[in-house]
Scaffold this motif. Structure first.
Motif, PDB file in Angstrom:
ATOM      1  N   HIS A 393      30.552  63.938  52.300  1.00 55.46           N
ATOM      2  CA  HIS A 393      29.863  63.584  53.543  1.00 55.46           C
ATOM      3  C   HIS A 393      29.417  64.843  54.284  1.00 55.46           C
ATOM      4  CE1 HIS A 393      28.786  61.041  56.925  1.00 55.46           C
ATOM      5  NE2 HIS A 393      29.507  61.815  57.726  1.00 55.46           N
ATOM      6  N   ARG A 394      30.249  65.861  54.294  1.00 52.15           N
ATOM      7  CA  ARG A 394      29.906  67.097  54.995  1.00 52.15           C
ATOM      8  C   ARG A 394      28.824  67.878  54.254  1.00 52.15           C
ATOM      9  NH1 ARG A 394      35.824  69.197  57.370  1.00 52.15           N
ATOM     10  NH2 ARG A 394      36.358  67.199  58.368  1.00 52.15           N
ATOM     11  N   LYS A 397      25.592  66.545  55.321  1.00 48.38           N
ATOM     12  CA  LYS A 397      25.172  67.121  56.597  1.00 48.38           C
ATOM     13  C   LYS A 397      24.502  68.482  56.376  1.00 48.38           C
ATOM     14  CE  LYS A 397      28.950  65.030  59.307  1.00 48.38           C
ATOM     15  NZ  LYS A 397      30.105  65.318  60.197  1.00 48.38           N
ATOM     16  N   HIS A 400      21.005  67.909  55.145  1.00 43.92           N
ATOM     17  CA  HIS A 400      20.083  67.477  56.197  1.00 43.92           C
ATOM     18  C   HIS A 400      19.657  68.669  57.053  1.00 43.92           C
ATOM     19  CE1 HIS A 400      19.140  64.931  59.967  1.00 43.92           C
ATOM     20  NE2 HIS A 400      18.107  64.955  59.153  1.00 43.92           N
ATOM     21  N   CYS A 426      22.092  72.084  65.405  1.00 45.76           N
ATOM     22  CA  CYS A 426      22.447  71.162  64.323  1.00 45.76           C
ATOM     23  C   CYS A 426      23.928  71.286  63.949  1.00 45.76           C
ATOM     24  CB  CYS A 426      21.576  71.423  63.101  1.00 45.76           C
ATOM     25  SG  CYS A 426      19.823  71.060  63.327  1.00 45.76           S
ATOM     26  N   TYR A 430      26.649  68.229  64.170  1.00 46.46           N
ATOM     27  CA  TYR A 430      27.295  67.687  62.978  1.00 46.46           C
ATOM     28  C   TYR A 430      28.783  68.011  62.888  1.00 46.46           C
ATOM     29  CZ  TYR A 430      23.400  65.405  60.701  1.00 46.46           C
ATOM     30  OH  TYR A 430      22.395  64.525  60.375  1.00 46.46           O
ATOM     31  N   LEU A 435      26.877  61.812  59.746  1.00 48.17           N
ATOM     32  CA  LEU A 435      25.505  62.002  59.276  1.00 48.17           C
ATOM     33  C   LEU A 435      24.580  60.984  59.936  1.00 48.17           C
ATOM     34  CD1 LEU A 435      23.571  63.426  57.209  1.00 48.17           C
ATOM     35  CD2 LEU A 435      24.075  61.498  55.671  1.00 48.17           C
ATOM     36  N   GLU A 437      20.365  60.719  60.032  1.00 55.06           N
ATOM     37  CA  GLU A 437      19.037  61.273  59.805  1.00 55.06           C
ATOM     38  C   GLU A 437      18.006  60.722  60.777  1.00 55.06           C
ATOM     39  OE1 GLU A 437      17.918  61.154  55.703  1.00 55.06           O
ATOM     40  OE2 GLU A 437      19.381  62.699  55.175  1.00 55.06           O
TER      41      GLU A 437
END
Length: 525
Positions: A393-394, A397, A400, A426, A430, A435, A437
Motif C-alpha cells: 500500500h505504501r 503511494k 502516485h 504529497c 500520504y 492512497l 488518487e
C-alpha cells in the motif's frame, strides 16, 4: 453546499445551513421563487424583535436558511438565502442572498459591463467606494500536452488565479496575481511516461492480492519470452562468469542490468533514470515479473534454488535485504542452503518480497536522486516493520507521488524549486492518509511560470467580486461565467462545449453559463 450531515429523519442536509429541501417536504427538489420568498419572510419575522404582536417570549437565532428555486422566474433565480446578523447573542438584522443563473451562451455581447455592475452596486447599497477582486480558473492539461500526448481523462491540472482591482469583464489575470496549482493525477494512463513502471506495480499488486485471497489473477506478461527461459538464460550467464568464461564480466553485467531495466520509457530517462546497481534478486525480479502461472513461478524458483544449492553461482545482493530469497543467497556463500517447500503461498510471497525490495529502491532512487527529499522522510514508505500488504500500500503511494512529479516535469516543465515543495506536500499527506488518487494537491506558484499554457485558452471560470462596507455591514455582488453549471440543480446541456457559429468574428467561442449573486441587508435597530 459541500458540508452535509444526517438529520433525525436520516436525510442529508447541508450544515451549518438550514436548507429547505423538497425531498423532505413535498417530494420535489426545488420551489417556484414565490414560495421561498414567503418562507424567508416568515424566517425574518420570527427573529425580528420588533414584531411584538407575534408574542414570542424568547427570540431564538436560527441557522442560515437556503432554499432551492427552479429558475422559472424571469430572472432565473436558483437560490434564495437568509442569515441572521448578530452582535454577541443578540440578533440585529437579516442578510438576504439571491443567486441567478442563465445560459449557456457563446454571445459575449450579452455580458454585463463592469462599470454598470459597480454603479448598480453603489446605487443599491448607497456606497461611494467599492473594491473589486478577480478570479480565473484555467485547465492546463490540454494546453500543456506535448507531442499529441495528453494525460488520462480522470487526471486534471488546473490553476486558480486571484487578483485585486479588476479592469474589465473577462480580464486576463495580471502576472502579479496570486495563483494556486491544483493537481489531481490518476495512475495507469498508457500514455503516461511512467506507464511501464505502473504495469510493474500492477504485477506486484496481483501478487499481494493472491497472497491475501489465495487466488492470483496473473496479469498480461511484460515480456514476450517466457519467464522460465529468461531466468534460465540469466542463471547460465552468471554460471559462465563464475567459471571465467567471460573475460569482460563487469562490462557485460552493466549492459545486462541496463537491458533489464529498459522498461522505463526512454523519453524520461533524464527524469526517471535507470538504476545501475541492481543486485541478483532485483535482476531476477526483472526476469520473473513476466511469470503468467503458479506452475511457472514454482519452476523458476526451483531452478534458482538448485543453482544456489550446487554452488553454481555466487551472486551479490544489497546489504539489508530481508527477503527469503536474499537469505538463501547469503546461506549459499557458506555452502549450505536451507530447504524451502515451494508449495502453498510460499512462492507467491517469495516473489512479492523481491519485487517490493526492488520497487522501493526504484522510487527512493528517484526522489533522492532528484533531491526532492531525504531517506529519513522516506523511511515511513519503505519500512519493513509492517506486514507485506501495508508495505505494498505504501509503495502505491510512492508511485502516485512519482506520477505527479513526472507529469509536472514533462507537461509543465517544472524545475526543482517547484517540485520540492510539491513533494513535501504529497509526503505529508500520504504519511497521514490512505492512497487517494482523487486527492487534489495544491501548490502556490507564480502565474508567469505556466502563463504560456493558458494565455491563449478560455477560462473554465471567471468571476469578479464587488464589495463595499466593513464587518457585518459588508455587502458583495458577484458576477461569474463558467463552463459548467454554477448550481447543481440547473439544467446542464452543452456543458463545456464550443459554439461553431461566428460570434463577434470568432469561429470558435466557449459556451458559458452566467451567474450573479447579490445580497442585501435589513437592520432591526
Amino acid at each position: 453546499m459541500a458540508w452535509v450531515e444526517k438529520d433525525h429523519n436520516d436525510h442529508l442536509v447541508p450544515t451549518p445551513l438550514l436548507c429547505i429541501n423538497f425531498v423532505i417536504l413535498a417530494d420535489i427538489q426545488f420551489f417556484p421563487v414565490h414560495i421561498p420568498r414567503q418562507l424567508i419572510s416568515l424566517y425574518t419575522m420570527v427573529q425580528n424583535p420588533n414584531m411584538t404582536h407575534l408574542k414570542i417570549n424568547e427570540l431564538v437565532v436560527l441557522p442560515p436558511l437556503w432554499i432551492r428555486c427552479d429558475g422559472s422566474d424571469p430572472e432565473h433565480t436558483y437560490w434564495l438565502g437568509a442569515e441572521p446578523l448578530k452582535a454577541g447573542n443578540k440578533i440585529t438584522g437579516i442578510s438576504f442572498h439571491m443567486v441567478k443563473c442563465d445560459g449557456p451562451t457563446a454571445d459575449k455581447t450579452c455580458f454585463v459591463n463592469l462599470e454598470e455592475l459597480k454603479t448598480a452596486h453603489k446605487v443599491k447599497h448607497h456606497s461611494s467606494i467599492v473594491t473589486t477582486k478577480g478570479f480565473a480558473q484555467y485547465e492546463l492539461i490540454s494546453a500543456a500536452a506535448m507531442d499529441d500526448t495528453t494525460l488520462g481523462s480522470e487526471s486534471n491540472i488546473s490553476i486558480d488565479i486571484t487578483w485585486h482591482t479588476v479592469d474589465k469583464i473577462l480580464q486576463a489575470p495580471p502576472l502579479c496575481s496570486a495563483a494556486m496549482l491544483n493537481i489531481m493525477m490518476e495512475s495507469g494512463d498508457p500514455r503516461s511516461p511512467v506507464y511501464p513502471l505502473y504495469r510493474e506495480l500492477q504485477f506486484l499488486l496481483a501478487l499481494a492480492e493472491g497472497l491475501k485471497t489465495g487466488v492470483t489473477e496473473w496479469p498480461e506478461p511484460l515480456e514476450t519470452q517466457p519467464a522460465f527461459e529468461l531466468v534460465q538464460e540469466f542463471l547460465l550467464d552468471l554460471k559462465k562468469k563464475l567459471d571465467g568464461w567471460c573475460s569482460s564480466g563487469n562490462k557485460n553485467e552493466t549492459e545486462s542490468i541496463k537491458s533489464d531495466t529498459a522498461a522505463v520509457d526512454s523519453s524520461i530517462k533524464s527524469i526517471f533514470s535507470e538504476r545501475g546497481d541492481l543486485d541478483f534478486v532485483e535482476q531476477l525480479w526483472c526476469k520473473m515479473r513476466s511469470v503468467c502461472s503458479y506452475q511457472e513461478l514454482v519452476e523458476c524458483l526451483t531452478l534458482v534454488i538448485k543453482f544456489l544449492e550446487h554452488g553454481e553461482i555466487q551472486p551479490w545482493i544489497h546489504q539489508g535485504s530481508s527477503s527469503l530469497l536474499s537469505k538463501l543467497v547469503q546461506q549459499s556463500y557458506h555452502g549450505k542452503v536451507e530447504a524451502v517447500s515451494l508449495s502453498g503461498i510460499t512462492p507467491i510471497q517469495m516473489l512479492l518480497e523481491i519485487g517490493l525490495d526492488k520497487m522501493k529502491k526504484d522510487y527512493v532512487s528517484f526522489f533522492i536522486g532528484q533531491e526532492l527529499t531525504t531517506l529519513t522522510y522516506l523511511d515511513y514508505f519503505v519500512s519493513t516493520s509492517v506486514d507485506l500488504q501495508e508495505q505494498v500500500h505504501r509503495v502505491q503511494k510512492l508511485h502516485h507521488m512519482l506520477e505527479i512529479m513526472v507529469s509536472c516535469t514533462v507537461f509543465l516543465q517544472f524545475k526543482h524549486e517547484n517540485l520540492f515543495p510539491l513533494t513535501q506536500t504529497c509526503l505529508k499527506y500520504y504519511k497521514e492518509n490512505p492512497l487517494n488518487e482523487k486527492q487534489v494537491f495544491q501548490l502556490p506558484i507564480r502565474p508567469a511560470l505556466v502563463k504560456k499554457f493558458y494565455q491563449n485558452d478560455h477560462p473554465e471560470i471567471w468571476k469578479v467580486d464587488i464589495t463595499s462596507g466593513h464587518g457585518q455591514k459588508e455587502v458583495k455582488t458577484t458576477w461569474q461565467v463558467s463552463a459548467k453549471p454554477p448550481v447543481e440543480h440547473m439544467p446542464s446541456n452543452n456543458i463545456g462545449l464550443f459554439c461553431d457559429s461566428t460570434v463577434n468574428g470568432s469561429s470558435e467561442e466557449r459556451m458559458y453559463f452566467v451567474a450573479m449573486a447579490e445580497c442585501s441587508q435589513v437592520h432591526f435597530t
